[in-house]
Design an enzyme around this catalytic site. Sequence first.
Site, mmCIF file in Angstrom:
data_model
loop_
_atom_site.group_PDB
_atom_site.id
_atom_site.type_symbol
_atom_site.label_atom_id
_atom_site.label_comp_id
_atom_site.label_asym_id
_atom_site.label_seq_id
_atom_site.Cartn_x
_atom_site.Cartn_y
_atom_site.Cartn_z
ATOM 1 N N GLU A 60 93.948 73.196 34.405
ATOM 2 C CA GLU A 60 92.958 72.987 35.468
ATOM 3 C C GLU A 60 93.531 72.131 36.598
ATOM 4 O OE1 GLU A 60 90.338 74.849 35.416
ATOM 5 O OE2 GLU A 60 91.097 75.524 33.489
ATOM 6 N N LEU A 61 94.383 71.175 36.266
ATOM 7 C CA LEU A 61 95.014 70.385 37.329
ATOM 8 C C LEU A 61 95.984 71.237 38.145
ATOM 9 C CD1 LEU A 61 95.705 67.014 35.455
ATOM 10 C CD2 LEU A 61 94.107 67.369 37.357
#
EC number: 3.4.11.-
Length: 927
Positions: free
Chosen positions: A345-346
């Site tokens: 997700e980062l």
Amino acid sequence: MQGFSVLIFLFLLFCGHETSHVVKRSIDPSASYPLITDDRLPKDVIPQSYDIYLEPNVEENIFSGHIKMNLTWKSDSKKISIHAHFNLDINDRKIVLRKINKNNSDSQLSDNVSVVRGSRFPKKTIYIIYLKEVIKQGTECLLEIPFEGSIWESGEGLFKGSYSNGTYLATYLRPNNARRLFPCYDEPGFKVPFTVSITRPSHLVTIFNTPLARTTNHSILKDHVIDFFETTPPMSSFTFGFVTSNLVKLQNEVKPEAELKTQSEPVINLWGFEDNVNQLKEVREKVLLAHKAIQSYFEIPLPLSKIDVVVIPELPVVRPVDNWGLLLFKESDLMQNRYYDIAQELIYQWIGSWVTPEWWTDAHLNKALASFLASEIVIKLDGGIEFNGKYPMTTLYSIYYEFSKRYPHSRITAMKQETISYKMELVIRMLNFTLGKDSFQKGLRAFIENLQFKTFVGNDLWSALTTQAVKDGTLKSQYNVADIVGTWFAIHRLPVVTARRDYEKNTATIQQKLYLRERPHDVPEQDKMVWWIPIVLNRQDALNFSNCSPYVWMEKAQQMTINNMPPNDQFIIINQEEIGPFPVNYDERNWQMLSNFLQTETGRALVPTYTRSKLLHDAWNLAYAGDLGFATALNMTLFMKFERNHIVWNPVFTFIDQIGRHIDMPEVHKKFEEYVLILLTPLYEDLGAEIENEDNWKTDLRSLTKRFLCGAGYRPCVEEAQNAYSVWQHSSDPNLENPVPNHYICPIFKWGTMEEWQFGIQRVIEFPKSRKQSERTYLLKTLAGCPTQPEKVLRLLELSILEDNSNFTENDQFLIFSSLTGTSNGYYTLFKFLSDNWTTIREKLKDNTNLWDHLIGSATGFFLTQKGYDMVQQLYEQHSGEFGSAQHIIEKSLRNIKEEALWSEANLPVIETWLNNFLSKNSSKSS
């Protein structure tokens, strides 16, 4: 087949577990993004910025708001097309359009442009605003639209959820749900700044993509305030997001000044609810470490001042919500002590939000790239411990299996798209190896630097990688990465490479063809399917598994010859460590040298884990496909008596099951079971008893080994099972509960007595309604699918079919038929039952075509030998014209058995001869 492979069949079918080669990933909704068929908006009028106000009303599940769009006319037009969902209410009488006068240094609004009407495009979420006059190219206008909509309870658009101490509001706008929240240009290619204000109850907190700028009291609503947020960088509408609830921020620990982040890096905040926020300290450390590792990889800081990570119990989404600068995680996902989800997700903050796919057709590439990079970050952070040694093998083995079918992919479209994305990830991994990790990393940095705040298509990435690799000398100047990956992405299949050596000339002929395991190998136009394939080669006289540079590229050629092979007593290995997603075959002499080498301690030490696993996996799969002799494949298992690495063992259980299922000769299968006992017993004994806090891989390996040993009749296991079962038999109320662990049930019904089996039948008949019915289902499946004695199966069929026992439902009958297809004893006995009771059964099922069809398919469709074919053919002729709705089913069965019989005829004698030789040299101590 007699009995053994029932174990893994029931392991898969009954327990809901997966063998270790199966990828354990849920279907990502983004897998279906390329299937979005929305009509694209015209580019005659485009947005420059949005100013949005939102006022949610949680009690009434509605919201209202207004948007100001700064628009520019790229060509003359008298209409404006925007996206607005059917459930978004727009009153066209309240739409206002004003021109922006830019003659002076300060922009000023001039007179209104008359709006004739607004209407929806039929069956599309497109809203068209018709104007009275033509607006000229180059004109800028401000469009103001008030709107109202619904707050949903499902995870799309603006939705609300609840948890133990209250409710929350959140957004999930992927892929095209921004139009549910406000009218806009809801395509990833339209990237503009957002200036946003949102109303909330004063006792709650709202978190948005950007930091809070100021808060004012609401002029009308009591105990409500309006939050005004900093203007966002240019971003796509799907990355817009906010969450409102009684959130609590985990206070960041004060660090020495030397450790403070630079101003160019975003501050990372972790948010939760009061009752769980203190549990997030370890999660925060993982988020910080993952961000630091990603930042170090890209060496390009995000243009964000903060990233808020919000943890919400029971968040109703399959995957985390990755808004730009705001990530929403389901609490259970984030508490799994994993880096992978956090890292992925980062990474989307860089590639996905900052640099965005032009359209959803490139979502596969975005997901594949993020998934690969997340895996690399995990390996960097903890050595890949959380993968349990199964990356990339889990993904790779499932891809091999799916793409080797005659007709790949299930009917589930999203699963098909997900499989394609997995393959893309493996191709990207291949590039990382073959171009060199340094060149790949630099090329990716250049890709991001060149496309900040912009969108990309696949060729943008391939061009950046090509430029860097050619510059670094890791790719020939005449090569292009786009050409290489084009063959892998255009053909939804995989190749198999075969290396046949000429030991006198010291050359090798390298061939590629379509990889097919499933028979017959009659896929149309397979000769036209050719790939760019890197031939990364290792030779016994100069082993160097750290060098991943291709010896040569197969440039879409079906065949080529390479020179300077090692002496004729030394092997070669191609595609070490599964660099590329393709299996490799060799001539038998090279295979034999590999087998001999791996049986030495030196050999196992020199050949890395993934390569040992690959050699074993390739040999068995190629034999199953008919491209390699089974004697050669079985020889490759000889080193396993010394092998203790769980990664190498992972594919073995699947292979044992697959081959076991295809041994449709009782006398051969008995020998195969003894081979399994000899193969697995030393491993099981070395693993020893389970100890507290041992590694997961060891627990998993012991469990699988024990299950297979039990299925093969390992005496200690059978005795343990009978002892546990005896406790149940002698309990005062056996219907109250089943105290026997599930993994003991099948061995009892397979190896136990008729009395033990009848006790199980009685438990099914008397099963209390108050207990979980899934327990009864499991018991019935094992009662049907495990026994090797025909009398047990026949008794069950008599009870459930002929005697009209009211304790057995139609669903039970379907279940019994399905369970009997897992073993040869099962389907042979079912076939005999059908043949002997044809008239009675046909009469009973004359009005139930579904059950009749299922019975015919189960009783006739699983034979593998000429004997089975003859039996089914005789039944077909004997009852010609009586099959009714199942006519096509038995005809299909005959076609399939004919093909399988050819396989059995070619391979079973070879397998039996090998087993005879093996067993003459080894004596089982465990039988």
